[in-house]
Motif scaffolding. Structure first.
Motif, PDB file in Angstrom:
ATOM      1  N   HIS A 193      10.882 -35.592 -54.430  1.00 22.81           N
ATOM      2  CA  HIS A 193      10.136 -34.548 -53.719  1.00 22.81           C
ATOM      3  C   HIS A 193      10.304 -34.670 -52.215  1.00 22.81           C
ATOM      4  O   HIS A 193      10.371 -33.657 -51.504  1.00 22.81           O
TER       5      HIS A 193
ATOM      6  N   ILE B 101      13.412 -33.038 -50.932  1.00 22.79           N
ATOM      7  CA  ILE B 101      13.286 -31.580 -50.880  1.00 22.79           C
ATOM      8  C   ILE B 101      12.352 -31.154 -49.753  1.00 22.79           C
ATOM      9  O   ILE B 101      12.702 -30.292 -48.928  1.00 22.79           O
TER      10      ILE B 101
ATOM     11  N   TYR C  23      13.634 -28.898 -46.559  1.00 22.62           N
ATOM     12  CA  TYR C  23      13.586 -27.511 -47.020  1.00 22.62           C
ATOM     13  C   TYR C  23      13.794 -26.525 -45.878  1.00 22.62           C
ATOM     14  O   TYR C  23      14.441 -25.483 -46.053  1.00 22.62           O
TER      15      TYR C  23
ATOM     16  N   ILE D  81      18.363 -26.153 -50.562  1.00 25.77           N
ATOM     17  CA  ILE D  81      18.202 -27.192 -51.572  1.00 25.77           C
ATOM     18  C   ILE D  81      18.502 -26.596 -52.950  1.00 25.77           C
ATOM     19  O   ILE D  81      18.011 -25.520 -53.289  1.00 25.77           O
TER      20      ILE D  81
ATOM     21  N   ILE E 192      10.783 -31.102 -59.479  1.00 25.44           N
ATOM     22  CA  ILE E 192      10.907 -30.062 -58.450  1.00 25.44           C
ATOM     23  C   ILE E 192       9.677 -29.157 -58.485  1.00 25.44           C
ATOM     24  O   ILE E 192       9.745 -27.981 -58.133  1.00 25.44           O
TER      25      ILE E 192
ATOM     26  N   TYR F 101       8.172 -25.647 -56.539  1.00 27.84           N
ATOM     27  CA  TYR F 101       9.279 -24.799 -56.108  1.00 27.84           C
ATOM     28  C   TYR F 101       9.715 -23.910 -57.278  1.00 27.84           C
ATOM     29  O   TYR F 101       9.715 -24.333 -58.433  1.00 27.84           O
TER      30      TYR F 101
ATOM     31  N   LEU G 244      16.211 -23.705 -54.707  1.00 25.19           N
ATOM     32  CA  LEU G 244      14.768 -23.911 -54.758  1.00 25.19           C
ATOM     33  C   LEU G 244      14.091 -23.163 -53.618  1.00 25.19           C
ATOM     34  O   LEU G 244      14.544 -23.219 -52.465  1.00 25.19           O
TER      35      LEU G 244
END
Length: 624
Positions: free
Chosen positions: A506, A509, A513, A518, A529, A532, A543
């Motif tokens: 996480h 990401i 982001y 991503i 994930i 998202y 995502l």
């Protein structure tokens, strides 16, 4: 020297080796193949450290081949290396069979020395044209070098034991042949640990010939230790090179602890399930149901005749070959992996030995005056039948699918993307090669989701992507503290490890982001994930934090379906079909059925029985 080269013990073997190399070259994979091909090529080209058990000797030999100006691409040079090594393994195997039949078993097929070459020639062809052996010659893998060692060790152990039983043999000669065996044995372990499968047969053969448990026999074995350790010393490459932080440094075996983990393949022990009620029957059934077909059936009948002949000729050598066969099969059936064929190689060697003995038995039964005609017809028939039967099953000259898939995956993502994936066999391994060696899309950061469970992988991330590591340092260090307990067999909380592991993913990401696109490939579980939404983007999903509809383009892929189909090809084509369906579902939700229908047709062209595609197409057609 020339006279020796033209002798029946060398020339026929050389000719069949050259013939098989030419044959292998025509079926050679032109690019990366499934599983470890991309990684092994990249490791060899950059002098890195490969997955356990490291394969240092293969890496060093591969570095030489990968830099030879013999082909336009590095990976094709490595594939050529596989063909060269397998052809060399066949020549040595012929030398072993010729010696085994004519000197040890004293087979009397004919007064003509050329006819004495026929049975070993038949056994060599049987092995070389079996699809399991042939596959090792088609694309880069460590088993191609393993064939050289298997052949060499069989030749050396039989010659060494035979020399010991010759009263007029030179002590110096006996000494050096045993030293050569020990050295090659050590070298073989630096290529593949399944060399250990030779142990039951070789130990039995040694003591059966020299006298069971005599004191001098044990002393003799101890004297072989220095030569064995000298061969094994090639493993020193791993800590030396790992300390220099190469681009690929699997396991980071730079200290004794990690070197031991790498040497013993600690990471893969989970798949060794001895006497499992699930794995062993499944793998044994696979072996028994496919082996005859991989030899094109007829040679198996020769092998059965050879077993009967050995029973009558020499119980010691019957036991020796049975131990080779059973030691291999009993180990391999307890290894719960899909790509199990190469682990049965030693069993295939043994079948070829039996086929050679069976060929000799048949020759003995043919009357002298008719032997040359019979041999010519039978030999040509055997060669042609096996070659034609197995050629289509072994042919990989049109196998571009892994390269196409990797390029399509990289084309599915935007500039400077982060891709989280667990597609080692299809994409991640090959991506190492295309990104590092060929310079294709080096802007894309690819993270192997399952390798994130290994502490060494974070060091590799730190060296390759320092910005990624730096942003997630707190989460990574928290996970590594918990992972340390697991890796060192200390009391640990599996739930805590999983939470920390998920937090790392996480963090990759969340922290990036806003500045990088991503992506996750389809097999990544939603729990990693969460928070998202997934929007189809070619072969991956992009995502997004919001749940809004994001317009997408129809995926455009460029892939070539090889004539030879197997579970890997079908699996990868399934990924393409799934990508078409994912895009069509998303477009259908956005009210673009006109774009969804052509994609469903493309999916069904790949998988005609795909339920989701059939159902959605029928639904759209009813509405239209």
């Amino acid at each position: 020297m020339l006279k020796k080269m033209l002798s029946p013990g060398i020339l026929p073997g050389l000719l069949v080796s050259v013939f098989c190399f030419i044959l292998y070259y025509t079926t050679l994979c032109p690019t990366t193949d499934f599983i470890d091909s991309g990684e092994l090529t990249t490791v060899a080209y950059t002098l890195g450290v490969a997955h356990p058990t490291g394969y240092p000797l293969f890496t060093l030999i591969g570095w030489i081949f990968s830099h030879l100006p013999v082909a336009s691409s590095v990976v094709f040079r490595m594939n050529i290396m596989a063909a060269v090594l397998c052809a060399a393994g066949l020549f040595i195997f012929y030398r072993f069979l010729y010696f085994f039949l004519n000197e040890i078993l004293r087979v009397k097929t004919s007064a003509d020395p050329l006819i004495s070459a026929v049975p070993p020639l038949a056994g060599t062809i049987v092995l070389g044209l079996s699809t399991t052996f042939w596959d090792q010659a088609n694309a880069v893998e460590v088993y191609s070098l393993h064939t050289v060692f298997l052949s060499s060790l069989l030749l050396l152990i039989t010659r060494a034991v035979w020399k010991d039983r010759q009263p007029d043999a030179s002590p110096r000669h006996r000494f050096w042949i045993w030293q050569a065996f020990a050295f090659i044995l050590g070298l073989s372990f630096t290529n593949h640990m399944t060399t250990i499968l030779l142990a039951p047969a070789c130990i039995y053969y040694y003591f059966a010939a020299s006298g069971v448990f005599q004191r001098r026999s044990w002393i003799h074995l101890l004297r072989l230790a220095p030569a064995f350790l000298l061969g094994l010393s090639a493993y020193l490459y791993l800590p030396v090179r790992a300390a220099e932080h190469p681009l690929l440094n699997w396991g980071n075996p730079s200290d004794l602890e990690r070197l031991w983990w790498h040497f013993t393949a600690k990471q893969y022990r989970v798949w060794i399930t001895f006497f499992s009620s699930e794995s062993a029957p499944k793998q044994l059934n696979y072996f028994l149901s496919t082996t005859a077909g991989k030899f094109a059936y007829v040679p198996v009948l020769l092998a059965l005749a050879g077993l009967v002949s050995l029973w009558k000729r020499s119980r010691v050598h019957l036991t020796f070959t049975l131990l080779l066969f059973l030691g291999c099969v009993l180990y391999a059936i307890n290894y719960d992996i899909h790509d199990i064929d190469s682990y049965f190689l030693l069993a295939f060697y043994t079948v070829a030995v039996w086929a050679a003995v069976g060929s000799a038995k048949l020759l003995e039964a043919v009357r002298e005056g008719r032997r040359k005609t019979t041999i010519a017809l039978a030999g040509a028939g055997l060669l042609t039948a096996v070659m034609l039967t197995n050629f289509s099953d072994a042919d990989e000259h049109s196998r571009y699918l892994v390269e196409d898939y990797t390029r399509d995956m990289l084309n599915s993502v935007d500039t400077n993307a982060i891709v989280i994936s667990y597609q080692w066999d299809y994409f991640v391994s090959a991506a190492y090669y295309f990104q590092i060696v060929e310079g294709v899309r080096p802007d894309v950061t690819i993270i192997d989701k399952e390798l994130l469970r290994r502490s060494w992988y974070y060091q590799q991330i730190q060296w390759r992507y320092p910005w990624l590591y730096a942003a997630s340092r707190p989460e990574i260090e928290a996970f590594l503290r918990e992972l340390y307990k697991f890796e060192h067999d200390l009391p640990y909380d599996p739930n805590m490890i999983e939470r920390r592991y998920s937090a790392v993913i996480h963090s990759f990401i969340d922290h990036h982001y806003s500045d990088r696109p991503i992506y996750a490939t389809p097999e990544i579980e939603q729990s990693y994930i969460s928070g998202y939404s997934k929007v189809p983007s070619g072969l991956a999903f992009r995502l997004y934090k919001d749940g809004a509809y994001h317009p997408i383009k129809s995926p455009r892929f460029s892939f070539r379906i090889p004539p030879r189909r197997d579970q890997y090809v079908d699996g990868l084509l399934g990924q393409y079909a799934r990508a078409y369906v994912n895009a069509s579902i998303y477009m259908h939700l956005g009210g673009r059925d006109d774009l969804a229908l052509p994609l469903l047709d493309q999916a069904l062209a790949l998988q005609p029985d795909m339920p989701e595609a059939i159902s959605l197409k029928e639904s759209i057609m009813r509405k239209g």
